[in-house]
Design a protein around this motif. Structure first.
Motif, PDB file in Angstrom:
ATOM      1  N   VAL A 128       0.840  -1.199   0.000  1.00 24.28           N
ATOM      2  CA  VAL A 128       0.000   0.000   0.000  1.00 24.28           C
ATOM      3  C   VAL A 128       0.874   1.248   0.000  1.00 24.28           C
ATOM      4  O   VAL A 128       0.652   2.184  -0.784  1.00 24.28           O
ATOM      5  CB  VAL A 128      -0.942   0.001   1.225  1.00 24.28           C
ATOM      6  N   GLU A 129       1.859   1.241   0.854  1.00 21.90           N
ATOM      7  CA  GLU A 129       2.728   2.421   0.957  1.00 21.90           C
ATOM      8  C   GLU A 129       3.506   2.656  -0.338  1.00 21.90           C
ATOM      9  O   GLU A 129       3.763   3.803  -0.705  1.00 21.90           O
ATOM     10  CB  GLU A 129       3.667   2.261   2.146  1.00 21.90           C
ATOM     11  N   ALA A 130       3.848   1.581  -1.034  1.00 22.36           N
ATOM     12  CA  ALA A 130       4.573   1.737  -2.299  1.00 22.36           C
ATOM     13  C   ALA A 130       3.697   2.422  -3.345  1.00 22.36           C
ATOM     14  O   ALA A 130       4.161   3.294  -4.095  1.00 22.36           O
ATOM     15  CB  ALA A 130       5.047   0.383  -2.807  1.00 22.36           C
ATOM     16  N   LEU A 131       2.419   2.034  -3.419  1.00 25.04           N
ATOM     17  CA  LEU A 131       1.508   2.672  -4.368  1.00 25.04           C
ATOM     18  C   LEU A 131       1.291   4.141  -4.009  1.00 25.04           C
ATOM     19  O   LEU A 131       1.278   5.013  -4.894  1.00 25.04           O
ATOM     20  CB  LEU A 131       0.169   1.936  -4.380  1.00 25.04           C
ATOM     21  N   MET A 132       1.154   4.425  -2.725  1.00 26.97           N
ATOM     22  CA  MET A 132       0.966   5.805  -2.304  1.00 26.97           C
ATOM     23  C   MET A 132       2.213   6.643  -2.581  1.00 26.97           C
ATOM     24  O   MET A 132       2.115   7.789  -3.039  1.00 26.97           O
ATOM     25  CB  MET A 132       0.603   5.846  -0.822  1.00 26.97           C
ATOM     26  N   ALA A 133       3.369   6.066  -2.339  1.00 27.68           N
ATOM     27  CA  ALA A 133       4.619   6.789  -2.597  1.00 27.68           C
ATOM     28  C   ALA A 133       4.777   7.073  -4.091  1.00 27.68           C
ATOM     29  O   ALA A 133       5.301   8.138  -4.478  1.00 27.68           O
ATOM     30  CB  ALA A 133       5.803   5.981  -2.076  1.00 27.68           C
ATOM     31  N   GLU A 134       4.320   6.144  -4.924  1.00 21.97           N
ATOM     32  CA  GLU A 134       4.396   6.354  -6.369  1.00 21.97           C
ATOM     33  C   GLU A 134       3.586   7.580  -6.782  1.00 21.97           C
ATOM     34  O   GLU A 134       4.039   8.411  -7.581  1.00 21.97           O
ATOM     35  CB  GLU A 134       3.873   5.116  -7.105  1.00 21.97           C
TER      36      GLU A 134
END
Length: 252
Positions: free
Chosen positions: A191-197
């Motif tokens: 989830v955090e990876a998608l948000m960071a993207e």
């Protein structure tokens, strides 16, 4: 009230803090501003609030010094128009997944020449009498916030950030977690990876990012990642936890 509109403050690079409100309680909206929050989100999508109940809540929030933002139930012209006509400082529009969705949001929320919002200047937003600069002022001050709440929205973020008239890309961590099959796991690396993207793509495009945070620690994490518009917790949750603290401290 703040001397500058919330939109102007965001454009000037400020970070603003708020919360979500589900309670049908004008005094709670006022309390948000009295406490020092910059905005309160009157949530018609996940709560019982309506355009009728939000009129008094908008007035109370403004009295307290917080900008009232209405999260509408869907991306329709009538939903967005009613929220803005009652005097909301902005709208949050859920489930934006494509550039086409984002363009529709702008059409509903902006007056000509930026959009096609229905015009009646005699509403609360126009001071009930209207003015010659009503449409220009509304276009200048209204905050248009679109929710990126799923994997598809992240995949199409390149098209979404190209849409003129969007002020904030709001990341919904809970819906994002559900969209990838891990509902509720908002601190999972995926989830955090998608948000960071999205944060990175928005920064490259010069767009403001917003998000929801369960607590101050989570809020600080995303503020450090570049989020400028951060909503922390929900009024009902905050009140319930305050009651629990009393019970824990004094109950048997």
């Amino acid at each position: 009230m703040a001397s500058q509109s919330l939109r102007r403050r965001l454009l000037d690079g400020e970070t603003v803090l708020g919360t979500f409100q589900l309670l049908d309680a004008p005094m709670a909206a006022e309390m948000a501003g009295v406490a020092g929050l910059d905005f309160t989100i009157l949530d018609q999508e996940h709560g019982p609030l309506t355009a009728e109940t939000c009129v008094a809540m908008c007035a109370a929030a403004q009295q307290g010094g917080a900008a009232p933002i209405v999260r509408v139930r869907n991306n329709s012209e009538s939903e967005v128009q009613r929220a803005l006509d009652i005097g909301a400082a902005g709208v949050e529009i859920p489930q934006i997944e494509t550039g086409e969705d984002a363009r529709a949001a702008v059409e509903h929320a902006r007056f000509d020449p930026l959009g096609s919002r229905g015009l009646s200047p005699k509403v609360r937003a126009g001071g009930y009498t209207g003015s010659d600069d009503f449409t220009e002022r509304q276009n200048e001050e209204t905050v248009v916030i679109v929710h990126i709440e799923g994997e598809r929205g992240v995949e199409n973020i390149g098209d979404i950030v190209e849409v003129d008239g969007i002020d904030v890309l709001f990341l919904g961590p809970y819906d994002i977690s559900q969209s990838i099959g891990i509902p509720g796991q908002v601190r999972d690396d995926r989830v955090e990876a998608l948000m960071a993207e999205v944060c990175d793509r928005a920064a490259d495009a010069g767009k403001v990012v917003g998000t929801y945070a369960d607590d101050a620690e989570m809020a600080r994490q995303w503020m450090d990642a570049g989020a400028q518009y951060v909503a922390v917790s929900v009024d009902g949750t905050l009140l319930t936890r305050a009651f629990e603290d009393i019970v824990d401290a004094l109950g048997e």
